[in-house]
Design an enzyme around this catalytic site. Structure first.
Site, PDB file in Angstrom:
ATOM      1  N   GLY A 187       6.612   4.101   3.188  1.00 47.91           N
ATOM      2  CA  GLY A 187       5.910   2.893   2.762  1.00 47.91           C
ATOM      3  C   GLY A 187       4.932   3.249   1.657  1.00 47.91           C
ATOM      4  O   GLY A 187       4.467   4.395   1.589  1.00 47.91           O
ATOM      5  N   GLN A 212      -2.108   2.466  -3.972  1.00 47.59           N
ATOM      6  CA  GLN A 212      -1.775   3.898  -3.977  1.00 47.59           C
ATOM      7  C   GLN A 212      -1.178   4.360  -5.293  1.00 47.59           C
ATOM      8  O   GLN A 212      -0.937   5.556  -5.485  1.00 47.59           O
ATOM      9  CB  GLN A 212      -0.793   4.223  -2.849  1.00 47.59           C
ATOM     10  CG  GLN A 212      -1.400   4.067  -1.474  1.00 47.59           C
ATOM     11  CD  GLN A 212      -0.410   4.480  -0.412  1.00 47.59           C
ATOM     12  OE1 GLN A 212       0.394   3.671   0.028  1.00 47.59           O
ATOM     13  NE2 GLN A 212      -0.444   5.737  -0.016  1.00 47.59           N
ATOM     14  N   HIS A 255      -0.138  -0.222   8.529  1.00 44.13           N
ATOM     15  CA  HIS A 255      -0.756   0.851   7.738  1.00 44.13           C
ATOM     16  C   HIS A 255      -0.874   0.428   6.265  1.00 44.13           C
ATOM     17  O   HIS A 255      -1.921   0.585   5.640  1.00 44.13           O
ATOM     18  CB  HIS A 255       0.085   2.127   7.879  1.00 44.13           C
ATOM     19  CG  HIS A 255      -0.365   3.272   7.030  1.00 44.13           C
ATOM     20  ND1 HIS A 255      -0.896   4.431   7.553  1.00 44.13           N
ATOM     21  CD2 HIS A 255      -0.356   3.457   5.673  1.00 44.13           C
ATOM     22  CE1 HIS A 255      -1.210   5.257   6.562  1.00 44.13           C
ATOM     23  NE2 HIS A 255      -0.885   4.690   5.412  1.00 44.13           N
ATOM     24  N   GLU A 256       0.214  -0.152   5.732  1.00 39.88           N
ATOM     25  CA  GLU A 256       0.216  -0.548   4.314  1.00 39.88           C
ATOM     26  C   GLU A 256      -0.699  -1.742   4.076  1.00 39.88           C
ATOM     27  O   GLU A 256      -1.380  -1.820   3.054  1.00 39.88           O
ATOM     28  CB  GLU A 256       1.639  -0.860   3.843  1.00 39.88           C
ATOM     29  CG  GLU A 256       2.649   0.284   3.985  1.00 39.88           C
ATOM     30  CD  GLU A 256       2.185   1.602   3.410  1.00 39.88           C
ATOM     31  OE1 GLU A 256       1.379   1.599   2.464  1.00 39.88           O
ATOM     32  OE2 GLU A 256       2.597   2.656   3.927  1.00 39.88           O
TER      33      GLU A 256
HETATM   34 CO    CO Z   1      -1.027   5.231   3.401  1.00 42.34          CO
END
Ligand code: CO
Length: 169
Positions: free
Chosen positions: A45, A50, A134-135
């Site tokens: 992912g 990011q 998480h994302e």
């Molecule tokens: Co991450």
């Protein structure tokens, strides 16, 4: 300029990302690039912050293999229902070599837009539920290391200090 992976402790990883307003050609190209970067770093992912792109979208392929599984894109996502609790080990491409157990809901219903801009809702569990949560945290500037138990946080202190040192050099 091609996108590249952003590492801890870059401050963009701690920002709340604004919503996607327009799904245009540039966005589609960047999404393709995000999948490439994710596969290159053996991830399952990747969230836009990011790659230093502060916007509310992330990509997922729980197999981590471009030849397998399903490539999923979530734009302007939110979790509208969740239940259960499960502890699972997590890692993050932006925090290399750091892992730890995080407790999160087991089953979630997520609402998001796809690449056509259409809203969809799906109930997911297991690994996909884990990755989505998480994302989605990344879009709110939250890293999984903030969700570790205090005792586990102590264990990764050194690794985080090294990442900070590497970034400042
Ligand atoms: Co991450």
């Amino acid at each position: 300029m091609p996108l590249k992976l952003t590492l801890y402790p870059d401050p963009i990883l701690r920002q709340v990302a604004p919503p996607v307003k327009k799904i245009n050609r540039e966005l589609l190209e960047r999404v393709d690039e995000m999948f490439e970067i994710m596969y290159e770093h053996k991830g399952i992912g990747l969230a836009a912050p990011q790659v230093s792109w502060s916007t509310r979208l992330f990509v997922v392929n729980t197999t981590g293999d471009p030849e397998e599984g399903e490539e999923r894109v979530y734009i302007n996502p939110s979790i509208i229902e969740s239940s259960g609790d499960v502890s699972m080990e997590e890692g993050c491409l932006s925090i290399p070599e750091v892992r730890g157990k995080v407790k999160r809901p087991e089953v979630i219903t997520v609402r998001a837009q796809n690449l056509e801009g259409e809203w969809f809702e799906e109930e997911v569990d297991d690994m996909l539920a884990r990755v989505i949560q998480h994302e989605l945290d990344h879009l709110d500037g939250i890293l999984f290391i903030q969700r570790l138990r205090a005792t586990d946080r102590l264990l990764i202190k050194k690794a985080l200090a090294k990442l900070k040192k590497d970034a400042s050099e």
